[in-house]
Design a protein around this motif. Structure first.
Motif, short mmCIF file in Angstrom:
data_model
loop_
_atom_site.label_atom_id
_atom_site.label_comp_id
_atom_site.label_asym_id
_atom_site.label_seq_id
_atom_site.Cartn_x
_atom_site.Cartn_y
_atom_site.Cartn_z
N ASN A 57 0.82 -1.21 0.00
CA ASN A 57 0.00 0.00 0.00
C ASN A 57 0.86 1.27 0.00
OD1 ASN A 57 0.92 0.32 2.63
ND2 ASN A 57 -1.07 -0.06 3.58
N PRO A 117 -1.53 -4.48 2.74
CA PRO A 117 -2.76 -3.70 2.92
C PRO A 117 -3.59 -4.16 4.10
CG PRO A 117 -3.04 -5.31 1.18
CD PRO A 117 -1.59 -5.37 1.56
N GLU A 122 -9.13 0.59 1.97
CA GLU A 122 -7.84 0.08 2.43
C GLU A 122 -7.19 1.19 3.24
OE1 GLU A 122 -3.94 -0.69 3.16
OE2 GLU A 122 -4.39 0.84 1.64
N PHE A 171 -4.70 3.67 1.56
CA PHE A 171 -5.37 4.44 0.51
C PHE A 171 -6.25 5.53 1.10
CE2 PHE A 171 -9.34 4.98 -1.89
CZ PHE A 171 -8.85 5.58 -3.04
N TRP A 192 -5.47 0.80 -4.18
CA TRP A 192 -4.62 0.79 -2.99
C TRP A 192 -3.20 0.35 -3.28
CZ3 TRP A 192 -2.34 -3.81 -1.84
CH2 TRP A 192 -2.96 -4.98 -2.30
#
Length: 256
Positions: free
Chosen positions: A94, A100, A177, A180, A239
């Protein structure tokens, strides 16, 4: 159509053209077939830019949307591998360069304190096989005894659209996520109401057509960063900010 040659002197030229055609076809066949499973429809520009980047790194790739062809050498696949399945050669990471984390996001004004408060609510998920987009967050709800009805689930095409449904009050919560969504939280008065554990949610897997020449492509993929060219990453989940060797994720933000 009939072609008429004025003399036999033209024949060697035709033969040479044929040889050039065969050589060109051979060069095309020498390209390394790479598949990418994607839920995104905006793949054409991304494929081109990614292909050009890999070429500069010594990887002559034939990038295909979809990962089911039998001759693939390498494939990007979403999903959590089972214990009996091969591990990815590269893991998707990520924004923070880490594995993630699936989250449920709500509006700050909703005051959601735990997942039980999502009972009976309209929820935004993300289409596709990415486990962060639906399966992991829905499993977390199920552990709380919550199984949303089909009409309560709004399936968005990507993570931005899922957040849009939440921000426009179409849903009560949205999946996302952690890396993100973090930049969007404060300025949009959003909060993370639940977060899971770091998960290997997508990665690059060696396929039946793999050989040692593919290692150049694998090395090139480790140098990719979303911040360098976002269009290259349009074919991947939002993400995904880069790719790392398994167990080599660092805490350094790879966007820097």
């Amino acid at each position: 159509m009939h072609l008429v040659f004025e003399s036999r002197r033209a024949l060697p030229g035709i033969a040479m053209a044929g040889l050039l055609f065969v050589a060109h076809a051979g060069a095309e066949n020498a390209r390394i077939p790479i598949g990418i499973e994607t839920a995104s429809g905006a793949a054409t520009v991304s494929r081109y830019r990614l292909t050009e980047y890999l070429r500069t790194q010594g990887c002559e790739a034939d990038i295909r949307v979809g990962a089911s062809a039998p001759d693939l050498a390498l494939a990007f696949l979403p999903g959590i591998p089972g214990d009996a399945e091969p591990a990815p050669v590269l893991e998707a990471v990520n924004r923070n360069g880490k594995l993630p984390v699936a989250v449920w996001v709500t509006r700050r004004t909703a005051g959601v304190r735990n997942l039980s408060e999502l009972q009976g609510r309209d929820l935004a998920t993300v289409a596709g096989r990415d486990p962060l987009g639906a399966s992991l967050p829905l499993v977390a709800l199920k552990k709380q005894g919550i199984v949303p009805k089909p009409e309560q689930l709004y399936e968005a095409g990507d993570y931005s659209s899922a957040l849009g449904l939440l921000l426009h009050n179409n849903t009560y919560a949205a999946v996302s996520e952690l890396g993100f969504v973090e930049p969007f939280l404060t300025r949009n008065s959003l909060v993370v109401s639940w977060s899971g554990e770091p998960a290997m949610a997508a990665g690059w897997y060696r396929q039946a057509g793999w050989n040692h020449t593919v290692e150049a492509c694998e090395q090139a993929l480790t140098t990719l960063k979303r911040a360098d060219d976002r269009q290259r990453f349009a074919i991947f989940p939002e993400w995904v900010y880069g790719f790392a060797l398994p167990d080599r994720q660092t805490s350094k933000d790879i966007t820097q």
